[in-house]
Design a protein around this motif. Structure first.
Motif, mmCIF file in Angstrom:
data_model
loop_
_atom_site.group_PDB
_atom_site.id
_atom_site.type_symbol
_atom_site.label_atom_id
_atom_site.label_comp_id
_atom_site.label_asym_id
_atom_site.label_seq_id
_atom_site.Cartn_x
_atom_site.Cartn_y
_atom_site.Cartn_z
ATOM 1 N N MET A 1 -9.979 9.749 -1.078
ATOM 2 C CA MET A 1 -9.494 8.389 -0.886
ATOM 3 C C MET A 1 -10.681 7.485 -1.131
ATOM 4 S SD MET A 1 -7.327 6.798 2.244
ATOM 5 C CE MET A 1 -8.411 7.236 3.563
ATOM 6 N N ALA B 1 -3.080 0.625 -2.960
ATOM 7 C CA ALA B 1 -1.925 1.288 -2.372
ATOM 8 C C ALA B 1 -0.834 0.301 -1.970
ATOM 9 C CB ALA B 1 -2.361 2.100 -1.147
ATOM 10 N N TRP B 2 -1.156 -1.007 -2.034
ATOM 11 C CA TRP B 2 -0.113 -1.989 -1.674
ATOM 12 C C TRP B 2 1.087 -1.859 -2.595
ATOM 13 C CZ3 TRP B 2 -1.545 -3.025 2.835
ATOM 14 C CH2 TRP B 2 -2.801 -3.504 3.182
ATOM 15 N N ALA C 1 0.444 -7.654 7.888
ATOM 16 C CA ALA C 1 0.410 -7.584 6.428
ATOM 17 C C ALA C 1 -0.745 -6.738 5.897
ATOM 18 C CB ALA C 1 0.315 -8.998 5.848
ATOM 19 N N LEU C 2 -1.674 -6.361 6.774
ATOM 20 C CA LEU C 2 -2.828 -5.567 6.328
ATOM 21 C C LEU C 2 -2.904 -4.249 7.079
ATOM 22 C CD1 LEU C 2 -5.470 -8.445 6.464
ATOM 23 C CD2 LEU C 2 -4.539 -7.448 4.386
ATOM 24 N N GLN C 3 -1.826 -3.879 7.740
ATOM 25 C CA GLN C 3 -1.911 -2.855 8.760
ATOM 26 C C GLN C 3 -2.392 -1.496 8.293
ATOM 27 O OE1 GLN C 3 -2.533 -2.126 12.055
ATOM 28 N NE2 GLN C 3 -1.139 -3.840 12.216
ATOM 29 N N GLN C 4 -1.883 -1.014 7.220
ATOM 30 C CA GLN C 4 -2.152 0.376 6.842
ATOM 31 C C GLN C 4 -2.547 0.419 5.360
ATOM 32 O OE1 GLN C 4 1.402 2.647 7.157
ATOM 33 N NE2 GLN C 4 0.421 4.568 7.667
ATOM 34 N N PRO C 5 -3.725 -0.090 5.038
ATOM 35 C CA PRO C 5 -4.076 -0.256 3.629
ATOM 36 C C PRO C 5 -4.164 1.059 2.871
ATOM 37 C CG PRO C 5 -6.015 -0.553 5.013
ATOM 38 C CD PRO C 5 -4.837 -0.457 5.935
ATOM 39 N N SER C 6 -4.433 2.146 3.568
ATOM 40 C CA SER C 6 -4.650 3.408 2.868
ATOM 41 C C SER C 6 -3.384 3.894 2.167
ATOM 42 C CB SER C 6 -5.162 4.467 3.844
ATOM 43 O OG SER C 6 -4.280 4.573 4.929
ATOM 44 N N VAL C 7 -2.227 3.595 2.716
ATOM 45 C CA VAL C 7 -0.994 3.981 2.019
ATOM 46 C C VAL C 7 -0.101 2.769 1.751
ATOM 47 C CG1 VAL C 7 -0.959 6.356 2.875
ATOM 48 C CG2 VAL C 7 0.193 4.575 4.188
ATOM 49 N N GLY C 8 -0.666 1.585 1.920
ATOM 50 C CA GLY C 8 0.085 0.385 1.549
ATOM 51 C C GLY C 8 1.092 -0.086 2.572
ATOM 52 N N GLY C 9 0.852 0.198 3.847
ATOM 53 C CA GLY C 9 1.775 -0.284 4.878
ATOM 54 C C GLY C 9 1.495 -1.743 5.176
ATOM 55 N N ARG C 10 2.291 -2.640 4.628
ATOM 56 C CA ARG C 10 1.994 -4.056 4.850
ATOM 57 C C ARG C 10 3.158 -4.862 5.402
ATOM 58 N NH1 ARG C 10 1.471 -7.571 -0.533
ATOM 59 N NH2 ARG C 10 3.406 -7.021 -1.529
ATOM 60 N N MET D 1 -6.657 -2.091 12.176
ATOM 61 C CA MET D 1 -6.172 -3.454 12.387
ATOM 62 C C MET D 1 -5.447 -3.612 13.725
ATOM 63 S SD MET D 1 -6.541 -6.165 10.633
ATOM 64 C CE MET D 1 -6.885 -5.657 8.971
ATOM 65 N N GLN E 1 -11.599 -4.204 5.951
ATOM 66 C CA GLN E 1 -10.833 -5.420 5.697
ATOM 67 C C GLN E 1 -11.287 -6.629 6.505
ATOM 68 O OE1 GLN E 1 -6.378 -4.408 4.627
ATOM 69 N NE2 GLN E 1 -6.810 -3.404 6.547
ATOM 70 N N LEU F 1 6.012 -12.459 2.916
ATOM 71 C CA LEU F 1 5.851 -11.018 3.083
ATOM 72 C C LEU F 1 6.310 -10.615 4.478
ATOM 73 C CD1 LEU F 1 4.705 -8.338 1.984
ATOM 74 C CD2 LEU F 1 2.529 -8.974 3.006
ATOM 75 N N ILE F 2 5.940 -11.422 5.455
ATOM 76 C CA ILE F 2 6.237 -11.104 6.843
ATOM 77 C C ILE F 2 7.213 -12.144 7.395
ATOM 78 C CG2 ILE F 2 5.219 -10.773 9.139
ATOM 79 C CD1 ILE F 2 4.254 -8.709 7.130
ATOM 80 N N PHE G 1 -7.022 0.421 -1.791
ATOM 81 C CA PHE G 1 -7.197 1.854 -1.530
ATOM 82 C C PHE G 1 -6.500 2.682 -2.607
ATOM 83 C CE2 PHE G 1 -8.987 2.552 2.774
ATOM 84 C CZ PHE G 1 -9.202 1.232 3.112
ATOM 85 N N GLN H 1 3.032 0.831 -4.945
ATOM 86 C CA GLN H 1 3.150 2.261 -5.247
ATOM 87 C C GLN H 1 3.775 2.422 -6.626
ATOM 88 O OE1 GLN H 1 2.820 5.008 -2.462
ATOM 89 N NE2 GLN H 1 1.379 3.402 -1.902
#
Lengths: 254, 379, 899
Positions: free
Chosen positions: A51, B334-335, C793-802, C779, A17, A113-114, A40, B337
């Motif tokens: 993945m 994955a953003w 907002a980009l923290q955990q892209p693999s499972v969509g943690g934003r 990140m 990223q 978002l945040i 992802f 689901q």
């Protein structure tokens, strides 16, 4: 006039990223407003789950559906092949967001978002939506460069404020040439594994064309006929595979 | 002057109620819009881009075209029995179109910029441009026609015919705005404009039935003879026919969506398990059953029940279409689901309420001030 | 021509390019870059005075990697950060965190100057009620307090804790301060909460207590044990550059990753082996087992059986196998005497010259070359470490183990990398030793495409030596107090640091209670395992915070002395083990400090100047931080870097001094030194022992002398004095410590076996039914991005943690527990409960929960505070590896339920 295009080598991409953050800081994007996103996807079952990921800038299509739906021609294609938004003409109808097959467009007036909202923390001047303390010197509303005014749509512009200043006749816009580094798009410039290449698609001798040929470049969603100017190449690596799992598989997962 | 036996009590009540609702919804919506702009909507670049307001806009546009169709029945198809409804339906067509435009304006980032930017930068490839042009022409033609009628001039069938054609083009183009979107398969298709026209017909007829019944207090004895004739004769039959056509399209669109493996249609599977879909189907089938039953369809209250049920169901249906077409995430990884989730915000609901209040208040006002009961043979 | 619409006068332009020309190309040549100027101009241009964009050199501070960065400043505003070109680590590139650095400069929650606490109560929900004070008052308050403590003879009750140290201008100041002041607790580093297990493993095996440097460029096989190569392993940016290279070079570098979850690294590798947490040693041993039984070790480096046959037979000692072979040979010889006799005569001659023929070799004799104790290790540990045995322990299929061992053993060059994954367990040191032993088996040590020991830079000396400023108090025996973390005492004889135990020890008063603590770049009240203990312990200690951000430590601080953020600093960053060759990095301020903050070195110097006794003179002699930097830079005058840096000025201009290439190379079992043109200068065994393998044997020790208690010590004469040689040096002798007895007591390893890499079952804590793994995200690797909204907002892209980071759970496990995607869950251990939202992912082992580390701040700024989920540290027990002292972060067991 060059026709700018990009090649992304998924065999090298590490999904870090950095392209996203480099873009966000260069272009003053809001948190989560990733002009250049990295997506992802997980499939399969443990222990043989896979993945994979794919960086997704604007595809700068040859036949951009966003341009033809725009009622005011605010979205337009430049001579050098980049799709831009004129923020002075955009009426915020968001039809282009609907018409983009790649989901690369952003409307700014949305719930943050945040929280707390950076727009409240760093309040914008005049019509500009916010004023990050690290705002860069560039601002050109007619090309969608800089801080976005309210009520308009924005998108990746291939760092047009950089590439448009490259010397005429540049074929390969890469870090390799010290004289060109400042004109390389932020995402290409910072890509640590050098998974991105940028150059003139109209020049048959360009590095981008060489890689597209050698590694058999493909484009996303060819069936829409949009003809992206962003090509993906892949190898045997796990990050490879340009087939993006769709909603059916994501539904099964939920 | 006609000896009107309109149920002024009911009209007054509706006018008061819708006026109050209009004020409340406007106050609420504008407070939120002024304080936080479009951030008071639940639309999202990573989710649903066109939200409830576009649903409302589409629905009211369909109503407007549908009502214009009813108003043009006499001129277009020689169905003279619809003549007593022309003025009221024309007025309603205007009111619904204004409400639709108002909703759309509130949805856009720069509605005033649109006024100069569209004509100055004319983009012939954009369906939205043609839709805007056609609906603008519609509004002008409808206003012109209504002004003429209001002045007692009932001539000019050509004008009505032209209006009808432009209305059809307008709603067809609106359908096409969706139908052109190959990247959103649940919308894509050349038949979508036709679907929109069918929807317009159902909604327009339902509105015509509802409003005419409300005007006369759901009492056919209160209606002038010619009105009673069409309200118990042709109109319910037309209602049944349009409902039937729409139900067939709904059936096959649903089957199509469930059957196909094509990307983007999974939303149909999610849709049919929702209670809203059940309500939609029950309401439409119920209305259709009422309308095909000769005994029931002549009864005012039953017509109102069927019309309200149809309006509610058709609104749900537009929601499913507009929102459903966007629920499959495009390149969100994955953003997002599964399917995108979207629930309209209070502000969005209030603007929808505002639009409907505007329709009813506008109608009631017209009923009181513009002699909507006027008809050609009243001369 | 003018990229930033700026007019630059010809004179000025010539000046700028002239400067560049004088020191060699910085990559800014050419007329196209007229808008940019070099550093000398950057300094000349006062912020706001000119519309020019200037680039200053700095070093990213978001992880330890030392990426050189170009900081772009226009009109006094920093607006972009890119990697520096011509920099050995960043090479013009950056990781995702690097670009967000401007946020750390402009963080709206920063302290604007020194602060004093007015609310005596401390706690999560206590507002410190800070009031601004002057720097003079701040320094005086600290100095007075420390002087009083010293006057009472209690200077040991002052502790100086640091985390991410940069180099001689910060870390270098802690030790002298402690020595002159008289406390054993200055400094205590954070390394025991980092990765000390692998370092101790290298010390035990290679005599080198540090991280390896790796030659990724030339390796053809990377066997990765739990290093987050594509997420948080250091230096992330450079590793990714190497990834791009390795994955597209010819031949492509094959990568096998041993992990406990489907990380990005595991996903991108050719093969991922999902191992049960804490069992890495078993897997490594089984790989070694296969390599040995199949004869796949590097014979040039390790050596070979004298008779050329392979006597590593499954389940048998070498002696037994050799005897059996001899018996079989005899039987064969009886059948065909002539042939056997020829073979027996020929075998020992092979490659060894005529000399060896004279000596009859015993059956199974192994001529070990650069390693020590392979046969003993085999006999004691490896012979029974079969793939089947390891499969039962690790959960990795036996056939996968065999495949990996064969690949690893037959591909050259190959190497192993590892870090906290295997290390952060109760058996961490032995895990790391078992893994590291594989490097020796393939001969990766100092080989092309292998591992190296890095070398330090030739800094200049400081103008004064602190040893001359110690007073009698500081030198007195009374000052020889145990450290507050009890390392180097009987309970942690081998550990270097034990920061995680400080709160516990303070509360217990063992060995004593602390009075004052100063924190720099560390935040254990949030990051330590069982961190809530710190929230109690720090209540009655006078806390001095130096972070410019409102972190958890500062919420407990009595004084906040905010240092500059990194873009405002002139600071030396010593190199980290990366390429092996020495590097020295320098931060140069991009702009004048935004607020009333100080350089960290100046904070120490200013406090020092106000101390009683001679130490004040030391700090007066140092003067200020710039003097330090200038003094250090002097060292480069005699030894100019490969990029021409030979002075303070040129160092500032380039941002880095470095000297290529790496000086040593092992080539097919022979060691060479770089002679200026090639690796051509042969090294003797003594050279290797002195410069590379600093073990007692001078070799890579499969049987570690250190862990057996064998050390080289100064020989004492009968009168108790140290014996000296004729030229005045200490006489060294082999001495015995009771390290083996200690290991026996702590880990139950038999006295004979303490030196060997081996598998000891990990001690899991917490009492639940699921393993609890807390990896670092790309990140947020060192937690510096917690208050950066873009990073969140980009923290955990693999499972969509934003908006929050999610708990990753296997769908099967989730189903069994009645948990659905996005459900709020409670995660419980014996220590307590935290909450999180669940994300179902097939990337998680069914027996393991994954929750990224260092999220869930209760301070740190408006975006970080209260964001959730719960912080993993609150339910992670404070257990350490008794050898290295490394906190067992990955050893927790938890249970989960729907909230």
């Amino acid at each position: 006039m060059a026709k700018w295009g990009m090649v992304i080598d998924l065999e090298k991409c590490t999904g870090c990223q950095a392209c996203t953050t480099a873009c966000q800081m260069e272009n003053n994007r809001l948190p989560g407003e990733s002009w250049q996103d990295v997506l992802f996807y997980t499939e399969g079952k443990y222990p043989n789950a896979q993945m994979k990921w794919i960086p997704r800038p604007c595809m700068q299509c040859e036949n951009p559906s966003c341009v033809t739906v725009c009622p005011t021609k605010a979205t337009y294609k430049t001579e050098d092949g980049v799709v831009l938004v004129d923020w002075n003409k955009c009426i915020g109808c968001k039809y282009c967001m609907i018409a983009c097959p790649y989901g690369v467009r952003f409307y700014t007036d949305e719930k943050p978002l945040i929280e707390p909202n950076v727009k409240d923390v760093f309040k914008g001047d005049g019509d500009l939506t916010w004023n990050p303390p690290y705002k860069g010197p560039q601002q050109d509303n007619t090309k969608g460069i800089g801080i976005q005014p309210s009520g308009v749509v924005s998108k990746c512009n291939f760092c047009y404020h950089k590439i448009s200043k490259a010397p005429k006749g540049t074929v390969n816009l890469s870090n390799d040439d010290p004289a060109l580094r400042e004109f390389v798009p932020a995402c290409v410039r910072t890509c640590a594994p050098t998974a991105r290449y940028f150059g003139d698609l109209d020049n048959p001798n360009s590095e981008v064309n060489r890689i597209i040929a050698a590694k058999k470049g493909t484009r996303l969603l060819e069936h829409t006929g949009n003809k992206p100017q962003v090509y993906y190449v892949t190898g045997a690596g796990a990050a490879g595979g340009t087939v993006i799992p769709g909603g059916r598989s994501s539904k099964d997962k939920a | 002057m006609t000896t009107q036996t309109q149920a002024l009590g009911l009209v007054n009540t509706i006018m008061m109620a819708s006026g109050a609702a209009l004020l409340v919804s406007l106050a609420f919506a504008f407070t939120n819009l002024i304080s936080s702009g479009h951030a008071s909507f639940n639309t999202d670049s990573a989710g649903v881009t066109w939200g409830l307001l576009i649903v409302t806009y589409v629905f009211l546009s369909m109503a407007s075209t549908g009502l214009a169709m009813v108003a043009a029945m006499a001129a277009m198809f020689g169905a003279r029995q619809y003549a007593p409804l022309i003025k009221r339906c024309t007025w309603l067509s205007i009111v619904t179109l204004v409400a639709a435009f108002a909703t759309l304006a509130l949805e856009m980032g720069h509605p005033f910029r649109m006024l100069w930017a569209v004509p100055l930068n004319f983009q012939p490839a954009s369906a939205m441009v043609w839709m805007g042009i056609f609906y603008s022409i519609c509004l002008v033609l409808l206003a012109f026609k209504f002004t003429k009628m209001h002045g007692g001039n009932w001539s000019g069938e050509g004008l009505t015919k032209a209006g009808f054609v432009v209305e059809v083009l307008a709603l067809g183009t609106l359908g096409s705005a969706f139908g052109l979107m190959a990247m959103r398969p649940a919308w894509f298709g050349a038949e979508v404009p036709l679907l929109f026209l069918a929807c317009g017909a159902v909604i327009g007829v339902a509105f015509a039935v509802l409003i005419n019944q409300l005007t006369y207090g759901m009492d056919d004895k209160a209606m002038p003879e010619k009105v009673r004739s069409v309200m118990t004769g042709s109109l319910p039959k037309l209602f049944a026919a349009t409902l039937g056509i729409y139900l067939v399209s709904l059936l096959f669109r649903t089957v199509n969506g469930l059957w196909t493996n094509a990307e983007g249609f999974e939303v149909v599977g999610a849709m049919v398990t929702s209670p809203w879909f059940m309500i939609e189907v029950i309401a439409l089938v119920g209305a259709f059953v009422i309308m095909i039953n000769p005994a029931m369809r002549a009864v005012g209250t039953m017509q109102v029940v069927a019309a309200v049920a149809t309006i509610v169901a058709m609104f749900i249906g537009r929601y499913e279409f507009v929102i459903g077409g966007q629920l499959v995430p495009l390149f969100k990884g994955a953003w997002v689901q599964g399917l995108i989730s979207y629930t309209p915000s209070a502000t969005e609901w209030m603007i929808t309420l505002m639009a409907f209040s505007l329709v009813f208040a506008g109608w009631a006002l017209g009923e009181k001030m513009l002699n909507l009961a006027a008809a050609p043979d009243d001369k | 021509m003018n990229i930033l619409k700026l007019e630059v006068s010809r004179r000025r332009f010539l000046q700028a390019t002239g400067t560049v020309g004088a020191v060699g190309a910085v990559g800014l040549a050419g007329t196209k870059l007229a808008g940019f100027s070099t550093l000398s101009e950057a300094q000349a241009a006062a912020p706001g005075a000119s519309a020019e964009t200037v680039i200053t050199k700095n070093v990213c501070a978001q992880c330890p990697a030392r990426c050189g960065i170009d900081v772009y400043t226009t009109n006094g505003k920093v607006h972009a950060i890119y990697g520096s070109y011509d920099h050995p680590i960043s090479n013009g590139k950056l990781c995702p965190k690097g670009h967000l650095g401007t946020y750390l400069l402009y963080d709206p929650d920063r302290f604007k100057g020194p602060m004093k606490r007015t609310n005596p109560k401390k706690g999560r929900n206590e507002d410190p009620k800070f009031v601004p004070i002057s720097w003079d008052e701040a320094f005086k308050t600290v100095a007075d307090r420390l002087n009083v403590l010293r006057d009472k003879g209690e200077s040991h009750r002052f502790a100086f804790l640091f985390g991410r140290g940069w180099g001689p201008t910060d870390v270098g100041l802690y030790g002298p301060f402690g020595a002159m002041y008289g406390t054993p607790n200055a400094p205590i580093g954070h390394s025991s909460m980092c990765a000390d297990a692998s370092k101790l493993a290298r010390e035990a095996q290679e005599g080198f207590y540090d991280y390896h440097s790796y030659d990724y460029k030339n390796t053809n096989y990377l066997l990765n044990f739990g290093a987050s190569y594509l997420e948080a392993f250091r230096p992330y940016n450079y590793l990714m550059q190497m990834w791009g290279h390795m994955r597209t070079k010819s031949p492509q570098t094959r990568v096998t990753t041993v992990e406990v979850r489907l990380s990005t690294t595991a996903a991108a590798s050719d093969r991922a082996l999902f191992v049960k947490p804490g069992t890495d040693a078993a897997l490594a041993l089984a790989i070694a087992h296969v390599m040995l039984t199949e004869g796949l070790w590097n014979k040039n480096f390790v050596g070979d059986f004298a008779d050329g046959a392979n006597h590593f037979k499954v389940g048998m000692t070498v002696a037994a196998a050799a005897a059996e072979a001899a018996k079989a040979a005899k039987a064969a010889a009886a059948a065909a005497p002539a042939v056997a006799a020829t073979a027996a005569a020929a075998a020992p001659v092979k490659g060894k010259g005529a000399k060896t023929v004279v000596l009859p070799t015993p059956p199974g004799a192994f001529n070990e070359k650069w390693t020590l104790g392979l046969v003993e290790w085999w006999d004691t540990v490896v012979k029974s470490a079969t793939p089947k045995w390891a499969a039962d322990i690790t959960g990795v299929a036996a056939k996968d183990i065999v495949t990996v061992a064969r690949e690893f053993g037959t591909t050259r060059p190959a190497m192993v990398i590892q870090e906290r994954g295997p290390g952060s367990h109760s058996n961490g040191t032995y895990n790391c030793m078992a893994v590291n032993a594989l490097n020796a088996l393939v001969g990766a040590n100092f080989a092309e495409g292998g591992v190296m020991h890095h070398s330090g830079a030739p800094y200049g000396k400081l103008p004064v030596d602190y040893n001359e400023f110690k007073d009698d108090y500081a030198k007195s025996d009374d000052r020889k107090k145990p450290r507050i973390d009890l390392v180097k005492g009987p309970d942690l004889p081998l550990a270097k640091n034990g920061m995680q135990d400080i709160a516990k020890n303070h509360l217990a008063g063992k060995p004593y209670k602390l009075d004052t603590m100063l924190f720099n770049m560390t935040n254990p009240i949030f990051t330590a395992p069982d961190c809530k203990v710190w929230e109690e312990a720090l209540k009655d200690i006078f806390i001095i915070g130096t972070s410019p951000y409102p972190d958890e430590t500062n919420m407990y601080a009595d004084l906040v002395l905010p240092e500059h953020t990194y873009l405002e600093r002139l600071q030396v960053c010593a190199d980290q083990p990366i390429h092996g060759y020495p590097q020295a990095h320098l931060r140069t301020p991009a702009i004048k400090p935004l607020y009333d903050t100080r350089d960290f070195a100046d904070i120490i110097i200013e406090i020092g100047k106000r101390m009683k006794g001679p130490m004040a003179e030391y700090y007066k002699a140092l003067g200020n931080h710039e003097n330090l930097v200038r003094a250090l830079a002097k060292g480069f005058e005699a030894k100019p870097g490969s990029n021409g840096v030979n002075s303070f000025e040129s160092w500032k201009q380039k941002g880095v001094w470095f000297k290529t290439p790496y000086a040593f190379r092992q080539i097919r079992g022979e060691f060479f030194e770089w002679d200026g043109k090639a690796y051509a200068k042969p090294m003797t065994e003594a050279d290797v022992k002195y410069k590379l393998f600093k073990t007692i044997s001078g070799k890579f020790e499969f049987n570690s002398n250190l862990l057996r208690g064998n050390v080289m010590g100064k020989k004492k004469a009968p009168d108790g004095s140290y014996m000296k040689t004729a030229d005045g040096k200490d006489v060294m002798e082999l001495q015995k410590k009771d390290t083996d007895a200690f290991i026996n007591k702590k880990l139950g390893v038999t006295l004979e076996q303490t030196g060997f890499p081996q598998y000891i079952p990990a001690k899991y804590t917490g009492g639940g039914d699921l393993h609890f793994i807390t990896p670092k995200t790309a990140m947020n690797a060192e937690g510096r991005s917690a208050n950066i909204p873009h990073a969140i907002a980009l923290q955990q892209p693999s499972v969509g943690g934003r908006t929050t980071v999610y708990l990753e759970i296997n769908p099967q496990t989730a189903k069994a527990k009645g948990i659905r995607n996005n459900d709020k869950v409670r995660i419980k251990s014996a220590l307590g409960t935290i909450e999180a939202y669940a994300r179902l992912t097939e990337g998680a082992r069914p027996d393991t929960l994954v929750l990224p580390f260092a999220h869930g701040h209760w301070a740190q700024g408006r975006w970080a505070k209260g964001r959730g989920p719960g912080h993993s540290g609150e339910i992670t027990a404070n257990q350490s590896d008794p050898l290295s002292g490394l906190a067992s972060y990955y050893t927790g067991m938890v249970s989960i339920e729907k909230a």
